[in-house]
Enzyme design. Sequence first.
Site, PDB file in Angstrom:
ATOM      1  N   LYS A  10      19.318  27.117 -19.344  1.00  0.00           N
ATOM      2  CA  LYS A  10      20.548  26.542 -19.925  1.00  0.00           C
ATOM      3  C   LYS A  10      21.172  27.488 -20.936  1.00  0.00           C
ATOM      4  O   LYS A  10      22.375  27.488 -21.147  1.00  0.00           O
ATOM      5  CB  LYS A  10      20.222  25.270 -20.710  1.00  0.00           C
ATOM      6  CG  LYS A  10      19.647  24.133 -19.949  1.00  0.00           C
ATOM      7  CD  LYS A  10      19.454  22.958 -20.936  1.00  0.00           C
ATOM      8  CE  LYS A  10      18.424  21.987 -20.425  1.00  0.00           C
ATOM      9  NZ  LYS A  10      17.183  21.996 -21.206  1.00  0.00           N
ATOM     10  N   LYS A  37      11.538  32.565 -27.052  1.00  0.00           N
ATOM     11  CA  LYS A  37      12.699  31.928 -27.692  1.00  0.00           C
ATOM     12  C   LYS A  37      12.957  32.478 -29.092  1.00  0.00           C
ATOM     13  O   LYS A  37      14.106  32.586 -29.506  1.00  0.00           O
ATOM     14  CB  LYS A  37      12.513  30.410 -27.741  1.00  0.00           C
ATOM     15  CG  LYS A  37      12.624  29.771 -26.361  1.00  0.00           C
ATOM     16  CD  LYS A  37      12.931  28.297 -26.411  1.00  0.00           C
ATOM     17  CE  LYS A  37      13.226  27.801 -25.003  1.00  0.00           C
ATOM     18  NZ  LYS A  37      13.637  26.424 -24.911  1.00  0.00           N
ATOM     19  N   LYS A  46      14.013  33.668 -15.850  1.00  0.00           N
ATOM     20  CA  LYS A  46      14.176  32.330 -15.280  1.00  0.00           C
ATOM     21  C   LYS A  46      15.589  31.789 -15.497  1.00  0.00           C
ATOM     22  O   LYS A  46      16.250  32.143 -16.478  1.00  0.00           O
ATOM     23  CB  LYS A  46      13.130  31.359 -15.822  1.00  0.00           C
ATOM     24  CG  LYS A  46      13.345  30.858 -17.207  1.00  0.00           C
ATOM     25  CD  LYS A  46      12.537  29.572 -17.473  1.00  0.00           C
ATOM     26  CE  LYS A  46      13.059  28.928 -18.747  1.00  0.00           C
ATOM     27  NZ  LYS A  46      12.840  27.521 -18.875  1.00  0.00           N
TER      28      LYS A  46
HETATM   29  N1  AQP Z   1      14.193  27.979 -14.081  1.00  0.00           N
HETATM   30  C1  AQP Z   1      13.428  26.902 -13.936  1.00  0.00           C
HETATM   31  N2  AQP Z   1      12.752  26.680 -12.781  1.00  0.00           N
HETATM   32  C2  AQP Z   1      11.978  25.578 -12.619  1.00  0.00           C
HETATM   33  N3  AQP Z   1      11.848  24.615 -13.577  1.00  0.00           N
HETATM   34  C3  AQP Z   1      12.505  24.786 -14.741  1.00  0.00           C
HETATM   35  N4  AQP Z   1      12.595  24.040 -15.865  1.00  0.00           N
HETATM   36  C4  AQP Z   1      13.407  24.661 -16.753  1.00  0.00           C
HETATM   37  N5  AQP Z   1      13.861  25.810 -16.233  1.00  0.00           N
HETATM   38  C5  AQP Z   1      13.325  25.928 -14.980  1.00  0.00           C
HETATM   39  C6  AQP Z   1      11.923  22.747 -16.056  1.00  0.00           C
HETATM   40  O1  AQP Z   1      12.905  21.786 -16.393  1.00  0.00           O
HETATM   41  C7  AQP Z   1      12.311  20.805 -17.249  1.00  0.00           C
HETATM   42  C8  AQP Z   1      13.198  20.538 -18.430  1.00  0.00           C
HETATM   43  O2  AQP Z   1      13.310  21.708 -19.219  1.00  0.00           O
HETATM   44  P1  AQP Z   1      13.750  21.555 -20.735  1.00  0.00           P
HETATM   45  O3  AQP Z   1      15.092  21.014 -20.832  1.00  0.00           O
HETATM   46  O4  AQP Z   1      12.747  20.760 -21.462  1.00  0.00           O
HETATM   47  O5  AQP Z   1      13.722  22.975 -21.368  1.00  0.00           O
HETATM   48  P2  AQP Z   1      13.448  24.416 -20.900  1.00  0.00           P
HETATM   49  O6  AQP Z   1      12.178  24.539 -20.128  1.00  0.00           O
HETATM   50  O7  AQP Z   1      13.505  25.244 -22.118  1.00  0.00           O
HETATM   51  O8  AQP Z   1      14.666  24.626 -19.913  1.00  0.00           O
HETATM   52  P3  AQP Z   1      15.866  25.614 -19.912  1.00  0.00           P
HETATM   53  O9  AQP Z   1      16.872  25.030 -19.012  1.00  0.00           O
HETATM   54  O10 AQP Z   1      15.435  26.980 -19.585  1.00  0.00           O
HETATM   55  O11 AQP Z   1      16.458  25.604 -21.359  1.00  0.00           O
HETATM   56  P4  AQP Z   1      16.537  26.747 -22.448  1.00  0.00           P
HETATM   57  O12 AQP Z   1      17.622  27.649 -22.007  1.00  0.00           O
HETATM   58  O13 AQP Z   1      16.867  26.007 -23.701  1.00  0.00           O
HETATM   59  O14 AQP Z   1      15.201  27.444 -22.478  1.00  0.00           O
HETATM   60  C9  AQP Z   1      10.923  21.315 -17.616  1.00  0.00           C
HETATM   61  O15 AQP Z   1       9.962  20.650 -16.817  1.00  0.00           O
HETATM   62  C10 AQP Z   1      10.979  22.778 -17.241  1.00  0.00           C
HETATM   63  O16 AQP Z   1       9.720  23.287 -16.871  1.00  0.00           O
END
Ligand code: AQP
Length: 344
Positions: A209, A122, A206
């Site tokens: 968002k 990040k 992966k």
């Molecule tokens: N691609 C993914 N596959 C499976 N699980 C996923 N999670 C996130 N992306 C995937 C799981 O979703 C939960 C919530 O995630 P979060 O909102 O706390 O943040 P994150 O992991 O940083 O998710 P994002 O969507 O990828 O956001 P950004 O773009 O900000 O990094 C967690 O249990 C996570 O494991």
Amino acid sequence: MTDEAPAAYVGQKRIVSGVQPTGDLHLGNYLGALIKFVRMQHEMETFIFVADLHALTEWQDPAKLKDQVREIVAAFLAVGVDPKIATIFAQSSVPAHAELAWIFNCVARLGWLDRMTQFKDKAGKHKERSSVGLYTYPVLQAADILAHKATHVPVGEDQRQHLELTRDIAAKFNHDFDRPGFFPLAEAVVQGPGARIMSLRDGKVKMSKSDPSDYSRINLTDDAEAISQKVRKARTDAEPLPDNLEALKARPEAENLVGVYAALSGVTAEVVLKEFAGQGFGAFKPKLADLAVSVMGPIGAEMRRLLADKGEIDRILAAGGEKARDTAAPTLAEVKKIVGYWAG
Ligand code: AQP
């Protein structure tokens, strides 16, 4: 689905997990985390929170943050998290998380945090411009989990390393203050074909968002037309699907779509390959699109309905906040005594 809390929680097992209000939730969040909340709420006492403290590690518009929190709650409800069984709350409404995080900042070692790959991903090349909060994010996550003495944490694969850090922090606290077993060593619940859903544009990164391309993910709010179009446009290759998983290893996009199909239909990837072996994506994608629309379409519609009545969501958050504060309070009071605080 029952309206009553489970009569007894087997061996005091408790789930805590959170989701950041930092954008539209997507298929990865759904399959990696939300779907597990729905299943596990019937097996263990369940606390699910919207991580608005974590969200601040990157810039958020203050005028929008409350609505972003409501959207995540709408997603929880739309997928089937039941507020009569599960406690749903906003992280900022339980100050114990932040208080405990300070103590854990003094327990965790710099070397442990230096190894966290999510920070490296990040922060990218501009580490010195990242917030200190982004660096200590996994310490706050440990506090989220341990303030409620959770035993199980349903998350996607990307969170596995943070969960290991939580266990290290719990073990070091228990050891340093000579309180064996005070904090449980929480288990990550990661397994399943949806544990790591990849971008629809690149099978090596992966689904996320924050990916600038909306075509990289299926959002929970997408309508049927958008879902079908994104599946149709998903990057693939020209080969037919093989009859075994090993042959998919060098084809990340194909492997991802097979995994999505498996997770959405609740079967293993082997079963999917048995059905589609020898067929190309011209045949597979329309079937996947129909499946995705049938599972995801109603979720988006239900979220829109729920968001039309913010009052109900706010009532759920108020009740959940009260319950979560009550659960965390005795743990925090005990921790303050253990570390010898003046106010302990
Ligand atoms: N691609 C993914 N596959 C499976 N699980 C996923 N999670 C996130 N992306 C995937 C799981 O979703 C939960 C919530 O995630 P979060 O909102 O706390 O943040 P994150 O992991 O940083 O998710 P994002 O969507 O990828 O956001 P950004 O773009 O900000 O990094 C967690 O249990 C996570 O494991």
